[in-house]
Design a protein around this motif. Structure first.
Motif, mmCIF file in Angstrom:
data_model
loop_
_atom_site.group_PDB
_atom_site.id
_atom_site.type_symbol
_atom_site.label_atom_id
_atom_site.label_comp_id
_atom_site.label_asym_id
_atom_site.label_seq_id
_atom_site.Cartn_x
_atom_site.Cartn_y
_atom_site.Cartn_z
ATOM 1 N N LYS A 191 0.797 -1.219 0.000
ATOM 2 C CA LYS A 191 0.000 0.000 0.000
ATOM 3 C C LYS A 191 0.832 1.272 0.000
ATOM 4 C CE LYS A 191 -4.212 -1.985 1.881
ATOM 5 N NZ LYS A 191 -5.269 -1.908 2.895
ATOM 6 N N ASP A 192 2.140 1.157 0.170
ATOM 7 C CA ASP A 192 3.002 2.323 -0.006
ATOM 8 C C ASP A 192 3.594 2.367 -1.409
ATOM 9 O OD1 ASP A 192 4.753 0.235 0.107
ATOM 10 O OD2 ASP A 192 6.063 1.115 1.627
ATOM 11 N N GLN A 193 3.178 1.416 -2.269
ATOM 12 C CA GLN A 193 3.590 1.329 -3.670
ATOM 13 C C GLN A 193 5.087 1.091 -3.857
ATOM 14 O OE1 GLN A 193 1.531 4.686 -3.223
ATOM 15 N NE2 GLN A 193 0.116 3.014 -2.785
ATOM 16 N N SER B 154 -2.685 -17.270 -2.951
ATOM 17 C CA SER B 154 -3.004 -15.891 -2.575
ATOM 18 C C SER B 154 -1.906 -15.340 -1.681
ATOM 19 C CB SER B 154 -4.353 -15.833 -1.846
ATOM 20 O OG SER B 154 -4.721 -14.501 -1.550
ATOM 21 N N ILE B 155 -1.603 -14.046 -1.860
ATOM 22 C CA ILE B 155 -0.624 -13.357 -1.018
ATOM 23 C C ILE B 155 -1.169 -11.984 -0.666
ATOM 24 C CG2 ILE B 155 1.439 -14.553 -1.872
ATOM 25 C CD1 ILE B 155 1.883 -12.255 -3.796
ATOM 26 N N ALA B 156 -0.696 -11.411 0.450
ATOM 27 C CA ALA B 156 -1.178 -10.102 0.883
ATOM 28 C C ALA B 156 -0.135 -9.427 1.756
ATOM 29 C CB ALA B 156 -2.494 -10.236 1.643
ATOM 30 N N PHE B 157 0.202 -8.163 1.413
ATOM 31 C CA PHE B 157 1.102 -7.349 2.226
ATOM 32 C C PHE B 157 0.339 -6.770 3.412
ATOM 33 C CE2 PHE B 157 3.490 -6.986 -1.826
ATOM 34 C CZ PHE B 157 4.772 -7.233 -1.358
ATOM 35 N N SER B 158 1.040 -6.601 4.532
ATOM 36 C CA SER B 158 0.468 -5.875 5.657
ATOM 37 C C SER B 158 0.396 -4.387 5.317
ATOM 38 C CB SER B 158 1.308 -6.094 6.915
ATOM 39 O OG SER B 158 2.633 -5.631 6.719
ATOM 40 N N ASP B 159 -0.342 -3.628 6.117
ATOM 41 C CA ASP B 159 -0.566 -2.205 5.830
ATOM 42 C C ASP B 159 0.749 -1.431 5.847
ATOM 43 O OD1 ASP B 159 -1.995 0.022 5.187
ATOM 44 O OD2 ASP B 159 -2.824 0.352 7.196
ATOM 45 N N ALA B 160 0.818 -0.413 5.003
ATOM 46 C CA ALA B 160 2.031 0.399 4.899
ATOM 47 C C ALA B 160 1.669 1.749 4.302
ATOM 48 C CB ALA B 160 3.071 -0.302 4.018
ATOM 49 N N ILE B 161 2.590 2.707 4.424
ATOM 50 C CA ILE B 161 2.386 4.037 3.853
ATOM 51 C C ILE B 161 3.740 4.719 3.723
ATOM 52 C CG2 ILE B 161 2.135 5.409 5.969
ATOM 53 C CD1 ILE B 161 -0.396 6.631 4.611
ATOM 54 N N THR B 162 3.844 5.669 2.813
ATOM 55 C CA THR B 162 5.083 6.421 2.658
ATOM 56 C C THR B 162 5.387 7.188 3.938
ATOM 57 O OG1 THR B 162 4.625 6.675 0.309
ATOM 58 C CG2 THR B 162 6.286 8.134 1.252
ATOM 59 N N ASN B 163 6.626 7.152 4.390
ATOM 60 C CA ASN B 163 6.982 7.744 5.678
ATOM 61 C C ASN B 163 6.995 9.267 5.620
ATOM 62 O OD1 ASN B 163 7.794 7.853 8.362
ATOM 63 N ND2 ASN B 163 9.271 6.187 8.102
ATOM 64 N N THR C 206 7.477 2.803 8.424
ATOM 65 C CA THR C 206 6.109 2.580 7.938
ATOM 66 C C THR C 206 6.071 1.676 6.709
ATOM 67 O OG1 THR C 206 6.204 4.586 6.587
ATOM 68 C CG2 THR C 206 5.328 4.801 8.824
ATOM 69 N N ARG C 207 7.175 1.031 6.382
ATOM 70 C CA ARG C 207 7.169 0.087 5.267
ATOM 71 C C ARG C 207 6.353 -1.151 5.644
ATOM 72 N NH1 ARG C 207 13.005 -1.741 4.450
ATOM 73 N NH2 ARG C 207 12.727 -1.934 6.718
ATOM 74 N N PRO C 208 5.922 -1.941 4.652
ATOM 75 C CA PRO C 208 5.280 -3.222 4.996
ATOM 76 C C PRO C 208 6.318 -4.156 5.601
ATOM 77 C CG PRO C 208 5.660 -3.083 2.634
ATOM 78 C CD PRO C 208 6.002 -1.738 3.189
ATOM 79 N N TRP D 184 -5.846 -9.505 4.845
ATOM 80 C CA TRP D 184 -5.574 -8.839 6.113
ATOM 81 C C TRP D 184 -6.783 -8.019 6.549
ATOM 82 C CZ3 TRP D 184 -1.738 -9.460 9.487
ATOM 83 C CH2 TRP D 184 -0.495 -9.928 9.054
ATOM 84 N N SER D 185 -6.982 -7.909 7.857
ATOM 85 C CA SER D 185 -7.975 -6.986 8.395
ATOM 86 C C SER D 185 -7.549 -5.551 8.092
ATOM 87 C CB SER D 185 -8.100 -7.178 9.912
ATOM 88 O OG SER D 185 -8.781 -6.100 10.504
ATOM 89 N N PRO D 186 -8.499 -4.631 7.863
ATOM 90 C CA PRO D 186 -8.137 -3.230 7.588
ATOM 91 C C PRO D 186 -7.314 -2.593 8.692
ATOM 92 C CG PRO D 186 -10.452 -3.626 7.107
ATOM 93 C CD PRO D 186 -9.946 -4.850 7.796
ATOM 94 N N HIS D 187 -7.435 -3.096 9.920
ATOM 95 C CA HIS D 187 -6.703 -2.522 11.050
ATOM 96 C C HIS D 187 -5.535 -3.398 11.491
ATOM 97 C CE1 HIS D 187 -10.098 0.181 11.199
ATOM 98 N NE2 HIS D 187 -10.910 -0.851 11.365
ATOM 99 N N GLY D 188 -5.186 -4.378 10.666
ATOM 100 C CA GLY D 188 -4.060 -5.232 10.990
ATOM 101 C C GLY D 188 -4.375 -6.245 12.069
ATOM 102 N N HIS D 189 -3.375 -7.004 12.448
ATOM 103 C CA HIS D 189 -3.398 -8.008 13.515
ATOM 104 C C HIS D 189 -4.207 -9.248 13.138
ATOM 105 C CE1 HIS D 189 -2.768 -9.632 17.480
ATOM 106 N NE2 HIS D 189 -4.067 -9.825 17.625
ATOM 107 N N TYR D 190 -5.430 -9.103 12.610
ATOM 108 C CA TYR D 190 -6.255 -10.241 12.238
ATOM 109 C C TYR D 190 -6.195 -10.471 10.726
ATOM 110 C CZ TYR D 190 -8.262 -9.552 16.890
ATOM 111 O OH TYR D 190 -8.435 -9.401 18.245
ATOM 112 N N PHE D 191 -6.449 -11.708 10.314
ATOM 113 C CA PHE D 191 -6.595 -12.009 8.893
ATOM 114 C C PHE D 191 -7.573 -13.157 8.729
ATOM 115 C CE2 PHE D 191 -2.957 -14.433 10.444
ATOM 116 C CZ PHE D 191 -3.126 -15.705 9.902
ATOM 117 N N VAL D 192 -8.120 -13.285 7.534
ATOM 118 C CA VAL D 192 -9.140 -14.298 7.248
ATOM 119 C C VAL D 192 -8.668 -15.173 6.102
ATOM 120 C CG1 VAL D 192 -10.381 -12.767 5.662
ATOM 121 C CG2 VAL D 192 -11.605 -14.665 6.738
#
Length: 746
Positions: free
Chosen positions: A390-392, A439-448, A466-468, A506-514
């Motif tokens: 999500k930080d591209q 299936s793969i998924a990065f954890s949440d991230a954003i440009t610092n 703030t990297r994944p 991943w859950s939108p708020h992290g920590h959990y996943f489905v």
């Protein structure tokens, strides 16, 4: 003691009703007008036990327990006469006899004939209860409920609570079945085989089943071959790009899925309203973010016409009093916030303020959205899934060769925190799975942030990263793996699924996943727990896709092959709160809008369905993609535009708010067709960063394109696996270069 037939007893023959005499093999006799006792069955059973005819006594007791003193089936407690007068003990035997015939038949017929088992089960049970045969009904339920608990868990639980005739009149589920006929589509050739068997075995239960079908089941005769997932008919229809008959969609009870066992109508009536609002922010985190944003506004005042960061933050995260539309933080526990969370919320606020605003559609002009396409070469067809951080900064692919590869988007070397790891390359290979990665998924991230808000700390590296830092993957081997992007190794293996795991998120708020898999279950996991925290069961077939609601309180799951339903589950209690039916093909993509009010789903036939979560109904269907699959969906920040990625080598944009309509146009492969059906390239104000459209002459194929398609971005020979709106409303897309895709049509 031998189990021979008892002798004829003249002293007792006059005490029995004609039906009871018949049960014992006695000839019909005129009853004695003055019997010595009203409890005749007890006298007979006592005599049989005394003489040692135990087996005969047991059979006699079963036959007479639901027969009154006149030899007729008992009326129910409300004085309502029962339905067809069949012996109560015959229902279980008839069902088992029919089931044996179905399971012993040809494989190509089993799929359609097995559709009769559920309605026969439920109508037999309700009839037994309705006529007051509670003992036989209890035995019937005990013997057969295990067959249907996985496919119809909620209905079986409800049925087990219906034990009295008055329950049948009052229960919502019972009334829905008894007031409607259960529709079962059946091939004409197979219908003849079915009723021929029932007539042939009339005395072994065929007559009873014919009566149930005549009274409660509507057999919709269809002029086609046998239908099952890999039958000739199914393969033929896919090759001709045909959808299943409309009759298949109508299977079951109106408003009730034939496979799910749940009615949205019942859910809407009995369940509390959904809480679709955003999750309130933790008070301590909110205070820290506001304080830092105030400092940021002083250092970098906003441009003219732009709000301050504090104002933007308060708009994004309004302080609300307790509301029925907003979930409570206490319902699902989250770890306490950290310094990293403060920086991420600050940057999310900045990006939300500075993003490209997607304006509503204006006449023939759509939103001027940019699509940036990444093409993977030399993959030899091995890429099975893809994701962008999500930080591209990162892009990762999973392969059918069981490994994962991660690249840096800007070409910089991917560093490791291990001092012994001196690898200097822009990609890393993660090895551990023993089967294809699905299936793969990065954890949440954003440009610092450009500056360190915690400057002056003793540690010079105190600036939060703030990297994944994590990557999830699931595979055919049944494992879910958590990978560290700091040391490039597996941190944890989560086991629990029985068979392949097909999708995760991943859950939108992290920590959990489905996760969802072949074993028909959806599981919710905590990052710090080795076993699943929630086990969600209800689908008939394997899970093809899972997704989260933006507030993290709900998850969505789609089931493949036969089921083809989408379920919405409450994470807090594990209950199914909505079910969506309408797809007739494999569901290949799911995405919930950021506003939390609508859901988008797509299938391999090129259909996109938009659903209203609160009402549990379909809003519309979008069409424009060719067949082959829509593999990814993504909403813009405003939830007004939907992007889709297809196997037909296009990325398409859709107007979510436009009413459903449609007309057919002649779509040429490689053309960029807008909503008006014109192949004139991209629309005014739009930028296309994908590969240029092909110039070779192709044979046109008529495809239905609904007017809500804003535009299409074609690639030359690249099927698109992933599409993702960024927080700035830029569209990232990725796919695999496949020369044979275009060469085959020349």
């Amino acid at each position: 003691m031998s189990d021979k037939q008892p002798p004829i007893l003249p002293a007792y023959r006059g005490y029995l009703s004609p039906a009871q005499n018949s049960a014992l093999g006695f000839a019909p006799q005129t009853p004695n007008p003055n019997p010595p006792s009203d409890n005749v069955p007890a006298l007979v059973t006592d005599y049989l036990l005394k003489k040692g005819y135990r087996r005969t006594e047991e059979i006699f007791r079963q036959e007479v327990k639901d027969i009154d003193e006149n030899g007729k089936p008992r009326e129910n407690g409300d004085g309502v006469a029962p339905g067809k007068s069949f012996p109560a003990g015959k229902y279980l035997a008839a069902f088992k006899h029919f089931d044996v015939w179905v399971q012993g038949g040809l494989e190509v017929y089993k799929f359609e004939l097995a559709k009769f088992l559920w309605p026969l089960f439920i109508y037999s049970y309700l009839r037994l209860i309705k006529q007051g045969s509670s003992a036989h009904a209890e035995e019937f339920m005990k013997e057969l409920r295990g067959r249907f608990e996985k496919s119809h868990p909620d209905e079986v639980k409800t049925l087990a609570t219906i034990t009295l005739p008055q329950h049948v009149r009052e229960d919502t589920l019972a009334k829905a079945y008894l007031e409607n006929q259960y529709s079962v589509p059946l091939s004409k050739s197979l219908a003849a085989t079915l009723f021929s068997f029932l007539e042939r075995d009339f005395d072994q239960g065929g007559g009873l089943i014919i009566d149930l079908i005549n009274q409660h089941i509507h057999v919709e005769s269809v002029d086609r071959g046998p239908i099952e997932p890999f039958s000739f008919e199914a393969i033929y229809r896919r090759s001709r790009q045909q959808e299943l008959d409309e009759v298949d969609i109508q299977e079951g009870i109106p408003g009730l899925s034939a496979h799910s066992g749940l009615m949205n109508r019942t859910l809407l009536d009995e369940k509390a309203s959904l809480k679709l609002g955003p999750l309130p922010m933790e008070p301590e985190l909110r205070d820290d973010v506001v304080a830092e944003l105030e400092e940021e506004d002083k250092l970098n005042p906003p441009r003219d016409g732009f709000p301050t960061l504090v104002d933007e933050f308060n708009t994004m995260n309004p302080v609300k009093k307790e509301s029925v539309d907003t979930p409570q933080r206490s319902e699902i526990p989250y770890p306490p916030s950290r310094a990293r969370d403060v920086v991420m919320e600050m940057q999310k606020t900045r990006e939300n303020r500075d993003r490209f605003k997607v304006e509503p559609r204006n006449g023939a002009q759509g939103a001027g959205i940019t699509v940036h396409m990444w093409t993977f070469h030399n993959h030899l067809g091995a890429i099975s899934c893809m994701d962008f951080s999500k930080d591209q900064n990162y892009v990762a692919v999973g392969t059918t060769d069981s490994y994962i590869r991660v690249w840096s988007v800007d070409g910089r070397a991917l560093k490791s925190l291990l001092p012994t790891d001196t690898t200097n390359t822009n990609n890393r290979k993660l090895i551990g799975h023993s089967g294809p990665v699905y299936s793969i998924a990065f954890s949440d991230a954003i440009t610092n942030l450009d500056r360190d808000i915690y400057e002056g700390m003793p540690n010079p590296d105190s600036k939060p990263d703030t990297r994944p830092s994590l990557l999830l993957s699931c595979s055919f081997d049944g494992q879910v793996r958590l990978w560290s992007l700091d040391v490039w190794s597996c941190l944890c293996i989560y086991k629990g699924h029985d068979g392949p795991v097909y999708s995760l998120s991943w859950s939108p708020h992290g920590h959990y996943f489905v996760t969802g898999g072949w074993d028909k279950t959806v599981r919710v996991w905590g990052q710090d727990h080795s076993s699943a925290l929630r086990l969600l069961v209800g689908h008939d077939t394997a899970i093809s896709k899972v997704a989260w609601h933006p507030n993290g309180s709900y998850v969505f799951s789609a089931s493949d092959e036969i089921d083809k339903s989408i379920r919405m589950w409450a994470v807090a209690n594990g209950e199914c709160v909505r079910i969506f039916n309408g797809h007739v093909e494999f569901i290949s993509a799911l995405e919930c809008a950021p506003n939390g009010k609508i859901l988008a789903s797509a299938d391999i036939a090129g259909n996109i369905m938009i659903w209203d979560l609160e009402k549990g109904t379909r809003i519309k269907r979008c069409r424009g993609h060719g067949r082959g699959g829509i593999w990814s969906l993504s909403f813009c920040v405003e939830s007004t535009v939907l992007a889709s990625a297809g196997q037909d080598c296009t990325v398409r944009l859709w107007d979510v708010e436009m009413p459903p309509e449609g007309r057919a146009v002649n779509q040429q492969d490689g053309d960029n067709i807008n909503a008006a059906g014109q192949g004139d390239g991209k629309q005014a104000g739009q930028t296309q960063s994908a590969s240029a459209a092909g110039t070779g002459k192709k044979k046109g194929k008529e495809v239905m394109i609904t007017p809500d398609q804003i535009s299409a971005f074609p690639t030359k020979k690249t099927s698109v696996k992933k599409v993702q709106f960024t927080r700035m409303n830029l569209v990232l897309a990725g796919g695999c270069y496949q020369p044979e895709t275009q060469d085959a049509g020349r």
